[in-house]
Design a protein around this motif. Structure first.
Motif, PDB file in Angstrom:
ATOM      1  N   ARG A 195       0.803  -1.331  -0.049  1.00 38.90           N
ATOM      2  CA  ARG A 195      -0.088  -0.106  -0.016  1.00 38.90           C
ATOM      3  C   ARG A 195       0.872   1.127   0.139  1.00 38.90           C
ATOM      4  NH1 ARG A 195      -2.983  -2.801   4.113  1.00 38.90           N
ATOM      5  NH2 ARG A 195      -4.827  -3.855   3.199  1.00 38.90           N
ATOM      6  N   ALA A 205       2.774   1.639  -3.455  1.00 40.57           N
ATOM      7  CA  ALA A 205       1.778   1.990  -4.458  1.00 40.57           C
ATOM      8  C   ALA A 205       1.137   3.531  -4.218  1.00 40.57           C
ATOM      9  CB  ALA A 205       0.587   1.014  -4.189  1.00 40.57           C
ATOM     10  N   CYS A 260       1.925   6.040  -7.166  1.00 41.12           N
ATOM     11  CA  CYS A 260       0.771   6.865  -7.780  1.00 41.12           C
ATOM     12  C   CYS A 260       0.565   8.414  -7.442  1.00 41.12           C
ATOM     13  CB  CYS A 260      -0.394   6.153  -6.956  1.00 41.12           C
ATOM     14  SG  CYS A 260      -0.915   4.648  -7.476  1.00 41.12           S
ATOM     15  N   SER A 284       1.034  -3.681 -12.539  1.00 40.36           N
ATOM     16  CA  SER A 284       0.400  -3.415 -11.060  1.00 40.36           C
ATOM     17  C   SER A 284       0.579  -1.930 -10.972  1.00 40.36           C
ATOM     18  CB  SER A 284       0.938  -4.345 -10.052  1.00 40.36           C
ATOM     19  OG  SER A 284       2.691  -4.208 -10.041  1.00 40.36           O
ATOM     20  N   SER A 313      -2.476  -0.957 -12.461  1.00 41.09           N
ATOM     21  CA  SER A 313      -3.584  -1.448 -11.816  1.00 41.09           C
ATOM     22  C   SER A 313      -4.080  -1.232 -10.321  1.00 41.09           C
ATOM     23  CB  SER A 313      -3.847  -2.844 -12.035  1.00 41.09           C
ATOM     24  OG  SER A 313      -2.587  -3.585 -11.113  1.00 41.09           O
ATOM     25  N   GLY A 314      -3.121  -0.733  -9.783  1.00 38.85           N
ATOM     26  CA  GLY A 314      -3.425  -0.278  -8.324  1.00 38.85           C
ATOM     27  C   GLY A 314      -3.104  -1.296  -7.200  1.00 38.85           C
ATOM     28  N   ARG A 315      -2.341  -2.483  -7.686  1.00 45.03           N
ATOM     29  CA  ARG A 315      -2.248  -3.368  -6.562  1.00 45.03           C
ATOM     30  C   ARG A 315      -1.709  -2.945  -5.409  1.00 45.03           C
ATOM     31  NH1 ARG A 315       1.302  -8.534  -8.210  1.00 45.03           N
ATOM     32  NH2 ARG A 315       3.131  -6.815  -8.314  1.00 45.03           N
ATOM     33  N   LEU A 366      -3.500  -1.243  -3.035  1.00 44.72           N
ATOM     34  CA  LEU A 366      -4.289  -0.003  -2.632  1.00 44.72           C
ATOM     35  C   LEU A 366      -5.698  -0.806  -2.237  1.00 44.72           C
ATOM     36  CD1 LEU A 366      -4.024   2.457  -5.632  1.00 44.72           C
ATOM     37  CD2 LEU A 366      -3.182   2.573  -3.342  1.00 44.72           C
ATOM     38  N   ASP A 368      -8.705   0.560  -2.405  1.00 40.22           N
ATOM     39  CA  ASP A 368      -9.755   0.759  -3.290  1.00 40.22           C
ATOM     40  C   ASP A 368      -8.922   1.087  -4.617  1.00 40.22           C
ATOM     41  OD1 ASP A 368     -11.924   1.765  -4.802  1.00 40.22           O
ATOM     42  OD2 ASP A 368     -11.930   3.696  -3.852  1.00 40.22           O
ATOM     43  N   ARG A 369      -8.933  -0.136  -5.531  1.00 40.80           N
ATOM     44  CA  ARG A 369      -8.150   0.149  -6.590  1.00 40.80           C
ATOM     45  C   ARG A 369      -8.883   1.100  -7.644  1.00 40.80           C
ATOM     46  NH1 ARG A 369      -4.883  -5.153  -9.085  1.00 40.80           N
ATOM     47  NH2 ARG A 369      -4.430  -6.155  -7.165  1.00 40.80           N
ATOM     48  N   ARG A 378      -6.333   4.140  -7.585  1.00 37.97           N
ATOM     49  CA  ARG A 378      -5.210   4.087  -8.488  1.00 37.97           C
ATOM     50  C   ARG A 378      -5.107   5.536  -9.270  1.00 37.97           C
ATOM     51  NH1 ARG A 378      -7.911  -0.759 -12.057  1.00 37.97           N
ATOM     52  NH2 ARG A 378      -9.602   0.145 -12.922  1.00 37.97           N
ATOM     53  N   ASP A 410      -2.020  -6.798 -13.156  1.00 40.48           N
ATOM     54  CA  ASP A 410      -0.916  -7.034 -12.145  1.00 40.48           C
ATOM     55  C   ASP A 410       0.193  -7.840 -13.093  1.00 40.48           C
ATOM     56  OD1 ASP A 410      -2.275  -5.799 -10.097  1.00 40.48           O
ATOM     57  OD2 ASP A 410      -2.730  -7.668  -9.087  1.00 40.48           O
TER      58      ASP A 410
END
Length: 204
Positions: free
Chosen positions: A8, A11, A15, A41, A44-46, A48, A50-51, A55, A77
């Protein structure tokens, strides 16, 4: 490889940095009417919680006033540049509908080769465990020796080739689209304990 908490944090940091870079470019450009995000990823927001909402693609779309079908994210991912190249024909409609495409890809081209060296038993290795294991100089040496250097070089060359093919296919589908590639990053960058691995794999 990382714990959920570490994922997290990583990411969110990535981000945020990506959003600042993209927003700076966007405000000086023409109005964006359609956004397509693709890649690995990072996109894709891996990690998080709340992807879909957190993201960077979603945050950027909100800044640009885009919603619904005007903001499309097809990232997956662990996607490699070869994966993306193979999947591009399936994204053609989204490419044609967008005037800005943002892509993050390439890191897993290399990490897919390094991961077996980090965890030869295949039992899984989280971030805290890795930080502990790299205290052992023999472990670091074994990782460096186990990582297939020829495979790493070939992966880097293949990535460069794929990048050209990806751009060509996107341009063929939509000659006027703006394409932004996010910078590659070294996943061993940061903690002092990982400095030897960072130096070992930086060239790739």
């Amino acid at each position: 490889m990382k714990s959920n908490k570490a994922r997290r944090v990583l990411a969110i940091l990535l981000c945020t940095a990506s959003l600042l870079m993209l927003y700076a470019a966007a405000v000086s450009a023409q109005k964006v009417s359609g956004l397509l995000v693709a890649g690995d990823s990072i996109s894709s927001g891996r990690g998080l919680d709340d992807r879909a909402g957190k993201r960077y693609g979603s945050l950027l779309a909100a800044k640009l006033g885009l919603s619904g079908g005007k903001n499309i994210n097809v990232a997956e991912d662990d996607m490699t540049s070869t994966d993306l190249l193979e999947k591009l024909p399936g994204y053609e409609a989204g490419i044609k509908a967008a005037d800005l495409m943002v892509i993050s890809v390439g890191t897993y081209d290399i990490m897919s080769i390094i991961l077996p060296a980090l965890d030869p038993a295949g039992g899984g290795i989280d971030y805290p465990k890795l930080l502990e294991m790299v205290r052992d100089a023999d472990y670091v040496r074994r990782v460096e020796e186990a990582a297939d250097q020829n495979a790493l070089i070939n992966a880097a060359v293949k990535y460069s080739f794929n990048l050209g093919e990806i751009i060509t296919l996107i341009r063929q589908a939509n000659p006027g689209i703006r394409i932004v590639f996010l910078s590659l990053y070294n996943p061993f960058d940061g903690p002092r304990q990982l400095s030897e691995l960072k130096v070992a794999f930086d060239p790739y």
